[in-house]
Every structure is written in structure tokens, then in C-alpha cells.
Design a protein around this motif. Structure first.
Motif, PDB file in Angstrom:
ATOM      1  N   LEU A   1      -0.049   8.340  -1.583  1.00 55.37           N
ATOM      2  CA  LEU A   1       0.346   7.581  -0.273  1.00 55.37           C
ATOM      3  C   LEU A   1      -0.886   6.995   0.321  1.00 55.37           C
ATOM      4  O   LEU A   1      -0.596   5.957   1.196  1.00 55.37           O
TER       5      LEU A   1
ATOM      6  N   GLY B   1      -3.775  -4.867   0.190  1.00 58.81           N
ATOM      7  CA  GLY B   1      -3.326  -4.451   1.427  1.00 58.81           C
ATOM      8  C   GLY B   1      -3.734  -4.914   2.699  1.00 58.81           C
ATOM      9  O   GLY B   1      -2.972  -4.585   3.984  1.00 58.81           O
TER      10      GLY B   1
ATOM     11  N   PRO C   1      -0.363   0.215   1.511  1.00 55.37           N
ATOM     12  CA  PRO C   1      -0.840  -0.346   2.625  1.00 55.37           C
ATOM     13  C   PRO C   1      -0.393  -0.017   3.993  1.00 55.37           C
ATOM     14  O   PRO C   1       0.736   0.080   3.935  1.00 55.37           O
TER      15      PRO C   1
ATOM     16  N   ARG D   1      -6.230   5.815 -11.477  1.00 55.92           N
ATOM     17  CA  ARG D   1      -6.496   7.148 -11.625  1.00 55.92           C
ATOM     18  C   ARG D   1      -6.352   7.497 -13.181  1.00 55.92           C
ATOM     19  O   ARG D   1      -6.992   8.366 -13.419  1.00 55.92           O
TER      20      ARG D   1
ATOM     21  N   LEU E   1       6.255   9.521   1.307  1.00 58.07           N
ATOM     22  CA  LEU E   1       6.198   8.660   0.105  1.00 58.07           C
ATOM     23  C   LEU E   1       7.621   8.384  -0.524  1.00 58.07           C
ATOM     24  O   LEU E   1       8.027   7.154  -0.471  1.00 58.07           O
TER      25      LEU E   1
ATOM     26  N   ASN F   1      -3.112   1.817  -8.169  1.00 56.22           N
ATOM     27  CA  ASN F   1      -3.419   3.131  -7.924  1.00 56.22           C
ATOM     28  C   ASN F   1      -3.339   4.157  -9.164  1.00 56.22           C
ATOM     29  O   ASN F   1      -4.236   4.924  -9.585  1.00 56.22           O
ATOM     30  N   VAL F   2      -1.920   4.003  -9.484  1.00 59.25           N
ATOM     31  CA  VAL F   2      -1.935   5.042 -10.523  1.00 59.25           C
ATOM     32  C   VAL F   2      -2.843   4.804 -11.850  1.00 59.25           C
ATOM     33  O   VAL F   2      -3.126   5.580 -12.518  1.00 59.25           O
TER      34      VAL F   2
ATOM     35  N   LEU G   1       4.634  -5.545  -2.378  1.00 60.10           N
ATOM     36  CA  LEU G   1       3.264  -5.224  -2.311  1.00 60.10           C
ATOM     37  C   LEU G   1       3.048  -3.829  -2.563  1.00 60.10           C
ATOM     38  O   LEU G   1       1.951  -3.430  -3.060  1.00 60.10           O
ATOM     39  N   ALA G   2       4.137  -3.063  -1.963  1.00 63.60           N
ATOM     40  CA  ALA G   2       3.845  -1.389  -2.403  1.00 63.60           C
ATOM     41  C   ALA G   2       3.964  -1.248  -3.892  1.00 63.60           C
ATOM     42  O   ALA G   2       3.048  -0.402  -4.304  1.00 63.60           O
TER      43      ALA G   2
ATOM     44  N   THR H   1       0.446  -2.234  -5.273  1.00 62.67           N
ATOM     45  CA  THR H   1      -0.705  -1.361  -5.040  1.00 62.67           C
ATOM     46  C   THR H   1      -0.448   0.085  -5.711  1.00 62.67           C
ATOM     47  O   THR H   1      -1.303   0.768  -6.104  1.00 62.67           O
ATOM     48  N   LEU H   2       1.047   0.480  -5.682  1.00 59.89           N
ATOM     49  CA  LEU H   2       1.272   1.895  -6.494  1.00 59.89           C
ATOM     50  C   LEU H   2       0.743   1.879  -7.869  1.00 59.89           C
ATOM     51  O   LEU H   2      -0.027   2.541  -8.371  1.00 59.89           O
TER      52      LEU H   2
END
Lengths: 391, 301
Positions: free
Chosen positions: B105, A304, B109, A373, A82, A369-370, A361-362, A365-366
Motif C-alpha cells: 500500500l 508516482g 502513488p 521485495r 489496497l 514493489n513486489v 500507474l498503480a 508501481t505494484l
């Protein structure tokens, strides 16, 4: 206590401490603070003070730690990967970030510039003449297609889960579960192929005209009007994404619904509620926060998704998708379809710009996700969420 | 009361309709693939190697199996060891930190991983388009899944087993190997199979790491591009030749078959082992709140 340590048993693995009460105790390596792993603790050797045995003891101690260190190393691989991804992307994209500036998020054109003219330098970054990149259409395309997918997939996924848990007999619900697993497992290129050959033309022929011809021509709903095209575009992409996300949402919601205590449900029916009322009042409420979480994970998957979109969207650069049927593209699809031709840019700016897009993009999505959660953890501690696309 | 019953019927009817969105696409995908792949079938599709406009798929089939085996080896060992560490060995804080980093992780994508694999492994490290780069990128992608399933499986082993092992005088390492991991093996294997299914079908992270080749894979890790099934779907689907269109559909059909096979195997593994498991979990069957539900007797709850 530390009176006499007698090395006993084979290879000193089991050592007895004959201390105060003379009661033999077995030291279990790995359970206490004794260092862990396969310990061969030879205390007597360490005590007698000869240098060679001391070295041996140290080596043995290190050897005892080795399994634990190995396991730790394996567990740390995702963390290292990561960090590596984030650092490598940032370093690679830095010149592009400097060159493109904030306009990257507002411009529409995707223009690599002239590959034949002499390279020029602006802000210390070498680039072809006329290079200008804007990611607005990509970002909009990514968000819009994923939004369509989620709008379709969440209600369908919940409904499928409800049917599986509350209506079908065990054997049939297991069959539907098998279908869900296969749907989740079908590779995205296959969905792309299906979207390009079957679904896209079907939508363009039978569904899109139906929507486009019957929607009133008012400001917001104008999004649904326009020439319907040949089947490559935003609607097809959204529907394909929805079909890819439904199994994730359905399977997880099903597992959540199975955890609802039956007594509460029976209580609701005993109070005179019909089956569907009890489902709304008890079961659905019980799993609501989990559904929010899994919807966000499904959204992460949709954002993604690469190959299916690259094959179904039409991969059209530089156009904002302002109606439902236009060909468009997403960040992920652009990276996969443009990286090949980006190699021809001698200054490397094209590749770096795709890196900047990947970074955006990362980041999206990060964050998602965080947030998912955190939100799920706050609403209900301990809801087990599957990782990512979890079949 | 009648309107409440009617709205209930409407609700369950709508829900059943949603099933169509699961079953129809699946049927349609399989129908389309067989309809395009089976007419004019010739076995040379499986024995020949790819060429410019079609040919056979033998090199991509071998390539896919090589990649799958490599991922099983690499991601399998690292993922299982990591999962065991996170649940059994790590202090609570460290465990949850490593766990959440692996979950984060898994949200990245695949194309982003592919891009990083290209700029780092292929270009900066100088491996070239190669099996090694493909394996590393794919393994990084599926390790979180393997870790997660290992964790779940290991967690289900009752604490009394561990205590029993320790009471018999086993070392911590022995307890872990013989008492904890062994009963968790079916769960671990199932997770590994899911990871394999993902690895077999992924295209985006491989295009710029494995590259592409019309020949059989060579026995070298770096500087050896290789072909694989998903790329054949992507490369040939839009070519204006009948032969390439057919190749694309055959490759897609093979992929779906492999995935179905893997899922069936994982189900069989679970079914066989659950039959002999001590406190086996009962699947709560359906027919709870929907129509056609069986009346439940008082006291039978």
C-alpha cells in the motif's frame, strides 16, 4: 487434572488449578490458548450450569476478545484499503478500458472529443464525438524521467553514504543526516516551485546548451541534441526527481553500510588494500543487494511523483519526449492536471480514462514493489528495507 | 602503490563532490524561498485569508493544522494499534501477510489514492469535497509508515522485559500496555512525526478530496471544502500577479519551516529518550576507510 477449579483472586482473573500435586499455578491470560486479552474466566459459574451465568460467561469471553479484534481490525486497514483501491479503480475504469482498447498503449493523441455535440455510443460506451485517448507519451514520459532520476540518484546516493560512513567525523555525518532528512521531507510542491523558478531556468541557461552543443550527432546520442527550451521539460523533471530520490537512497545505503562488520573491513586493510579498495571489495559488496532494493523503491517514488512534475515538466500532452529538453508529462501529472477539466465531459469518459491511467500507474508501481521485495529477499534474507520513501 | 593511492584519492574526492548534490539544492531552495518571500513582507500575509490574486494565508494555515491533527488522531491510533498487533499478537504467517500488504500500500502513488478518494468518497459516498474525505485518504497514505515505525520500536523491547512482566503476574494486556508499548513510545512518536511531515506536505491526494476554500475551515466533517498550505503553493505559483507569486513562496517557506521543526522535534525526542535508555545503541562514527582516517590501534577493535 480437571478436578477442581477454584475461582480465586480478584474477579477470577487469577485462577488456581489445584490438581495433581496441589501446586498452585497462575494462568496468564493471553499467553496460552486461553482466549487472550483481559480474560475474566469464571469457570465455576460456567460449571454450575445456570443459564444466566452461562450467558454472562459468553459475554465476558467476547469482551475479552474485543481488544484483540480491535487490534486486528486496525492491522487489516491497509489490506482492505489496497483491495478497495484496486477494485474501485477497475470498476470505474472498465468502460474506458473497453472504449480505448489496446490502442491506449500505442496512440499519442489525448483528445476528449467535442463537449458541445450530442453524445454517441460505441461498444456500449457513451462518449463525446471524436474522443480518442492514447497514453503512450505519458507512459514514455513517466519511464524516461524516472530513468534519468535513477541514473543520477543512485551513484550520488551511494557516494554520499560512503562519505558519511567512512570519511566524516560523527558530528558532521549527523549534520549531513539532518540535511538528508530535510531534503526527504521537503514537500513535492516546494520542489515543483523551485524547479519552475530556479532549477529549470538554471539548467536551460548553463547546463543544457553545454550538453546539446558538445554531443556528436549520431543516432542514439541524438536524444541529447535539440533546442534547449526555457527550462520546463524532461531534463528538469529528471533532475528534480533525482534530488527527491537521493536522500532515500543515501540514507538507506548509509544505514546498510553501518551494518558491515568492521572486522572484515579491517581485515581487508590489513591485507594491504587502500581505503577505497577495501570499500569496493568489502563494504560495497556487503550492501549491494540492499542497494538494488532501495533503488527500486526510489524508482517507485519517482514513477508516482505528481506535483513537482506537473509544475516542472511543462505538462504537454500528446508529444512523445524524443529529446532531453522537450516539454512532456507523466501519468501522475496528467491525472492531477486533467481531472479538473475532465468533469466537463458529460459522458464521464474523461474521468474514467484518467482512472485507466491511474490503474496503469498503480500496476507499474505494484509490480516494481513486489519485484524489489522478492529480489532483495532472495539475494539476502533479512535486509531491513524502509517503507516507501522512508525518511 | 602511488597510482593506487591516487585512484583512492580520486574516489574519495568524487564522493565528497556528491555531497554538493545534497547540500546545494537545500541551500538553493531555502535561499529562493526567503528571497521571494521576505522582501515587501507584511504580517497581513499571516493574518488575512486568501483571495483571487493573493491575500493572506491564515485560512490555509488553520486548514493545514486541522488536517494534521486529524491525521495524527486517525492514522496514529489505527497505525499504532496495527503495528502492535502485527508484532505482538498476530500469528507469524498472518503478521507477515498484513505487514507486506501494508508495504505494498505504501508503494501506491499518492495521486492514485487521491483519484480513488475522489470517485469513491467525494462522489459515490456523497461526502462532497470535505475534511472527512481528506482525512481518510491521507490517513490511508501514512498508516503504513506509522505501522512500520511502531513495529520497529516494539521489536526493540527486549523479550526479558515481557517475561519479567509476566513473571510478576501481569495479564497479557497489561504486559503489552505497560511493558512493551511504554519503552517503545519514543520510536512510535518519531514515526508519527514523520507521518505528520508527509501529511502536511502532500498536495496530490488532497486537491480532489479536500477541495479548496478561501474561508476558514468549518466545524463539519462532510460537505465543507477547506484550504491548506500546499494548495496555495500550487494555485498561486503561475498567476501573473506579484502578490500571488509572493503568497506561493510564503506558503512554501512555511511548509519547509514546519517540516524542519517536525524533524528537529523528532530528533530531540530520540536524543532525550536514548540518553536514559538501558542498552543504548552507539552511533558508529565515521572516519573508517576514507582519507584523514585515524589509525586504529591493535586490540582496540
Amino acid at each position: 487434572m480437571a478436578a477442581r477449579v477454584v475461582s480465586g483472586g480478584a474477579a477470577g482473573r487469577v485462577w488456581r488449578v489445584s490438581g495433581t500435586a496441589g501446586r498452585p499455578r497462575q494462568g496468564l491470560a493471553g499467553t496460552g490458548g486461553t482466549g487472550g486479552g483481559v480474560m475474566t474466566v469464571d469457570r465455576s459459574a460456567a460449571l454450575d450450569g445456570s443459564g444466566r451465568s452461562r450467558v454472562l460467561a459468553v459475554i465476558r469471553k467476547l469482551a475479552g476478545r474485543a481488544p484483540k479484534t480491535f487490534l486486528f481490525g486496525c492491522a487489516a486497514v491497509p489490506l482492505v484499503a489496497l483491495a478497495f483501491v484496486v477494485v474501485a479503480l477497475t470498476v470505474k475504469a472498465m468502460p474506458a478500458i473497453r472504449y480505448n482498447g489496446f490502442g491506449f498503449f500505442t496512440r499519442r493523441a489525448w483528445n476528449p472529443g467535442s463537449t458541445y455535440a450530442q453524445l454517441v455510443t460505441t461498444h456500449g460506451v457513451q462518449h463525446p464525438v471524436g474522443a480518442s485517448y492514447g497514453a503512450l507519451p505519458l507512459i514514455l514520459g513517466t519511464l524516461e524521467s524516472s530513468a534519468i532520476a535513477l541514473v543520477l540518484a543512485v551513484p550520488i546516493g551511494i557516494a554520499v553514504a560512503a562519505v558519511v560512513v567512512e570519511m566524516l567525523p560523527a558530528r558532521m555525518s549527523s549534520a549531513v543526516g539532518f540535511c538528508l532528512e530535510v531534503l526527504a521531507g521537503v514537500p513535492s510542491v516546494v520542489y515543483g516551485l523551485w524547479g519552475a523558478y530556479t532549477l529549470g531556468p538554471f539548467l536551460a541557461r548553463h547546463v543544457s546548451p553545454l550538453i546539446a552543443n558538445h554531443i556528436p550527432d549520431v543516432p542514439v546520442l541524438r536524444f541529447f541534441k535539440g533546442p534547449v527550451g526555457a527550462g520546463e521539460g524532461l531534463l528538469s523533471s529528471g533532475v528534480v526527481l533525482a534530488i527527491m530520490v537521493v536522500p532515500i537512497i543515501a540514507a538507506t545505503t548509509r544505514d546498510l553500510l553501518r551494518q558491515v562488520p568492521r572486522d572484515s573491513v579491517y581485515g581487508a586493510t590489513a591485507l594491504g588494500m587502500t581505503g577505497s579498495e577495501a570499500f569496493h571489495a568489502v563494504s560495497f559488496r556487503w550492501v549491494r543487494s540492499g542497494i538494488v532494493g532501495v533503488s527500486m523503491l526510489g524508482l517507485g517514488r519517482a514513477l508516482g511523483e505528481t506535483m513537482a512534475i506537473a509544475m516542472v515538466s511543462g505538462a504537454e500532452l500528446g508529444v512523445n519526449p524524443h529529446n532531453l529538453y522537450l516539454t512532456m508529462t507523466t501519468i501522475a501529472a496528467t491525472i492531477v492536471s486533467q481531472l479538473d477539466s475532465a468533469f466537463t465531459d458529460a459522458s464521464g469518459l474523461a474521468v474514467r480514462t484518467l482512472g485507466e491511467a491511474a490503474l496503469v500507474l498503480a500496476a507499474i508501481t505494484l509490480l516494481l514493489n513486489v519485484a524489489a521485495r522478492l529480489m532483495v529477499r532472495r539475494v539476502s534474507a533479512g535486509t531491513a528495507l524502509p517503507v516507501g520513501r522512508g525518511i | 602503490m602511488r597510482s593506487r593511492r591516487a585512484s583512492g584519492a580520486l574516489f574519495w574526492g568524487a564522493c565528497s563532490l556528491a555531497l554538493a548534490f545534497v547540500i546545494l539544492p537545500l541551500v538553493s531552495v531555502i535561499w529562493m524561498l526567503t528571497a521571494h518571500a521576505l522582501p515587501h513582507w507584511s504580517w497581513s500575509v499571516l493574518t488575512g485569508t486568501t483571495s483571487g490574486v493573493g491575500g493572506g494565508l491564515a485560512n490555509t494555515i488553520v486548514g493545514t493544522f486541522v488536517i494534521a491533527a486529524g491525521v495524527a488522531l486517525l492514522a496514529g491510533s489505527v497505525g499504532i494499534a496495527g503495528g502492535v498487533y502485527v508484532t505482538e499478537v498476530a500469528p507469524a504467517r498472518m503478521g507477515s501477510f498484513l505487514r507486506s500488504s501494508s508495504e505494498v500500500l505504501s508503494g501506491i502513488p499518492s495521486i492514485v489514492l487521491g483519484y480513488v478518494g475522489y470517485i469513491a468518497l467525494v462522489v459515490a459516498f456523497g461526502w462532497g469535497f470535505s475534511l472527512a474525505a481528506a482525512l481518510v485518504v491521507l490517513s490511508i497514505m501514512v498508516i503504513p509508515y506509522v505501522m512500520k515505525s511502531t513495529e520497529v520500536a516494539v521489536r526493540q523491547v527486549p523479550t526479558s522485559y515481557r517475561e519479567g512482566g509476566e513473571a510478576l503476574g501481569m495479564s497479557g494486556w497489561q504486559v503489552m500496555r505497560k511493558v512493551v508499548v511504554k519503552p517503545a513510545l519514543p520510536g512510535i512518536v518519531t514515526g508519527l512525526i514523520v507521518a505528520l511531515a508527509i501529511a502536511v506536505g502532500e498536495t496530490a491526494p488532497l486537491i480532489y478530496t479536500a477541495g479548496w476554500s478561501n474561508n476558514f475551515p468549518k466545524a463539519q466533517l462532510t460537505h465543507s471544502p477547506l484550504g491548506y498550505l500546499p494548495y496555495a503553493v500550487w494555485a498561486f505559483y503561475n498567476e501573473p500577479y506579484a502578490s500571488s507569486g509572493r503568497i506561493s513562496h510564503v506558503a512554501a517557506l512555511l511548509l519547509v519551516l514546519i517540516v524542519v521543526l517536525l524533524i528537529v522535534v523528532s530528533r530531540v525526542v530520540l536524543a532525550v529518550t536514548q540518553r536514559y535508555a538501558p542498552g543504548r545503541m552507539r552511533r558508529s562514527g565515521g572516519r573508517g576507510l576514507g582519507p584523514f582516517r585515524r589509525p586504529h590501534r591493535v586490540g582496540a577493535v
